[in-house]
Design an enzyme around this catalytic site. Structure first.
Site, mmCIF file in Angstrom:
data_model
loop_
_atom_site.group_PDB
_atom_site.id
_atom_site.type_symbol
_atom_site.label_atom_id
_atom_site.label_comp_id
_atom_site.label_asym_id
_atom_site.label_seq_id
_atom_site.Cartn_x
_atom_site.Cartn_y
_atom_site.Cartn_z
ATOM 1 N N TYR A 95 0.803 -1.233 0.000
ATOM 2 C CA TYR A 95 0.000 0.000 0.000
ATOM 3 C C TYR A 95 0.831 1.275 0.000
ATOM 4 O O TYR A 95 0.298 2.358 -0.173
ATOM 5 C CB TYR A 95 -0.991 0.000 1.168
ATOM 6 C CG TYR A 95 -2.262 -0.763 0.830
ATOM 7 C CD1 TYR A 95 -3.214 -0.217 -0.028
ATOM 8 C CD2 TYR A 95 -2.486 -2.025 1.340
ATOM 9 C CE1 TYR A 95 -4.362 -0.918 -0.364
ATOM 10 C CE2 TYR A 95 -3.634 -2.748 1.016
ATOM 11 C CZ TYR A 95 -4.571 -2.183 0.163
ATOM 12 O OH TYR A 95 -5.697 -2.876 -0.179
ATOM 13 N N GLU A 176 -7.196 -28.877 9.802
ATOM 14 C CA GLU A 176 -7.176 -28.198 8.499
ATOM 15 C C GLU A 176 -8.132 -27.012 8.448
ATOM 16 O O GLU A 176 -7.743 -25.910 8.099
ATOM 17 C CB GLU A 176 -7.541 -29.189 7.383
ATOM 18 C CG GLU A 176 -7.612 -28.532 6.012
ATOM 19 C CD GLU A 176 -8.085 -29.462 4.903
ATOM 20 O OE1 GLU A 176 -8.363 -28.942 3.815
ATOM 21 O OE2 GLU A 176 -8.186 -30.675 5.115
ATOM 22 N N ASP A 229 -8.971 -33.276 5.759
ATOM 23 C CA ASP A 229 -9.928 -33.959 4.889
ATOM 24 C C ASP A 229 -9.210 -35.092 4.157
ATOM 25 O O ASP A 229 -8.007 -34.989 3.864
ATOM 26 C CB ASP A 229 -10.494 -32.995 3.828
ATOM 27 C CG ASP A 229 -11.471 -31.976 4.418
ATOM 28 O OD1 ASP A 229 -11.986 -32.227 5.526
ATOM 29 O OD2 ASP A 229 -11.703 -30.936 3.771
#
Length: 348
Positions: A95, A176, A229
């Site tokens: 920025y 996760e 997963d």
């Protein structure tokens, strides 16, 4: 600080020397994303080889001159911050001049290239990342400004510049997804079974989350388990915590925990628990490509049990999220699955 300043001064001196000889200055950076530059060590994970292939960022080439200029610009910003003992986030740097930098990704890549080129960890360059990870459980610490934080009461953001770490946890569980992390918090998992520390990187972990997992392991030397997963993406994330990533292999010693165990959800668990195929998700082409890429990695060939789990997933062409366990019962994960795994084993 003096090491960082010296390293930057050497870079600038080389640029000035080239100009003095009327030659176009060049910056040399390692090919961070090239697997040929990576070696696998059991004690560290993926690390960059000492004499790796490099690429030249030339000041007299139309394609690389803009990057050359941006690298010098960010080096000058780092130099000023180290001198004045101030800090900035990667976002702050972007920025300062959005039109010049173009995108946050360009800034992130240049910072990693600089860190690798100078052989100095990114946090020593006075550049911070905003943490997206969370930590909860049996852990308390003191922040740099003296604030005392107790993670037993609630989840807090992953802070690595912490001191006086205190914990009676028996293990760490790296989760996760934030949804699973929050569900386990709601079930009071951190206290019910045995004191533990839970961490989530909310998907692919940022640098601070990985640094914290490593710091906690270095401090307490307790077992670290991952709950992911049962899909190629989850396996990829587990491997980042355990073995590291190719792009950050130059910092592997601070980021990886090779002793991490994959607790679940394992592809073999799906068959063992008789999970209904209707509750699982068929593979996409992207899943097949990701799995094939993971299977070729050097650490898979050295881990026959991991290799077997990947083969089970490949043969079934099915994947499942941790939430699939709710098809057995709403609290199956915290009441049955995790307690049984932790008590009787069944991790990799």
């Amino acid at each position: 600080s003096s090491e960082v300043l010296d390293a930057i001064e050497n870079v600038v001196l080389n640029v000035l020397t080239s100009l003095g000889k009327q030659k176009a200055p060049v910056l040399t950076v390692a090919n961070r994303s090239d697997w040929r530059n990576i070696e696998f060590k059991d004690s560290v994970g993926l690390q960059m080889i000492p004499y790796c292939t490099t690429k030249k960022i030339r000041s007299d080439s139309a394609t690389s001159a803009p990057k050359f200029a941006l690298m010098l610009k960010i080096l000058s910003m780092i130099y000023k911050m180290v001198q004045s003992n101030t800090y900035a986030t990667k976002r702050d740097i972007y920025y300062t001049d959005k039109p010049l930098f173009g995108s946050q990704t360009i800034v992130d890549n240049i910072i990693n290239d600089i860190s690798c080129m100078l052989k100095i960890p990114r946090r020593s360059l006075h550049i911070l990342s905003t943490s997206k990870g969370s930590v909860a459980g049996n852990l308390s610490y003191t922040e740099e400004d003296g604030t005392k934080v107790n993670c037993t009461c609630s989840a807090t953001v992953c802070i690595i510049n912490s001191k006086n770490l205190i914990s009676h946890a028996k293990f760490m569980l790296v989760v996760e997804k934030d949804a699973t992390f929050q569900r386990l918090l709601d079930d009071d998992f951190c206290n019910k079974l045995t004191p533990c520390i839970m961490i989530t990187g909310r998907g692919v972990p940022d640098l601070n989350t990985r640094l914290l997992v490593r710091k906690l392991w270095d401090t307490f030397h307790i077992p670290v388990f991952t709950l992911m997963d049962a899909d190629p993406h989850g396996i990829e994330i587990m491997c980042i915590y355990k073995y590291g990533s190719v792009s950050m292999s130059f910092e592997a010693h601070h980021l990886t925990v090779p002793s991490i165990k994959w607790l679940g959800l394992l592809p073999s668990d799906l068959k063992r628990l008789n999970i209904c195929k209707d509750a699982m998700i068929p593979f996409t082409k992207q899943d097949q490509k990701k799995l094939a890429s993971i299977q070729k990695r050097p650490y898979v060939t050295r881990q026959p049990v991991l290799k077997r789990e990947l083969e089970i997933m490949e043969a079934s062409k099915m994947k499942a999220e941790i939430q699939v366990l709710t098809s057995l019962s709403s609290d199956y994960l915290s009441r049955v699955y995790l307690p049984n795994k932790l008590q009787f084993g069944g991790w990799i």
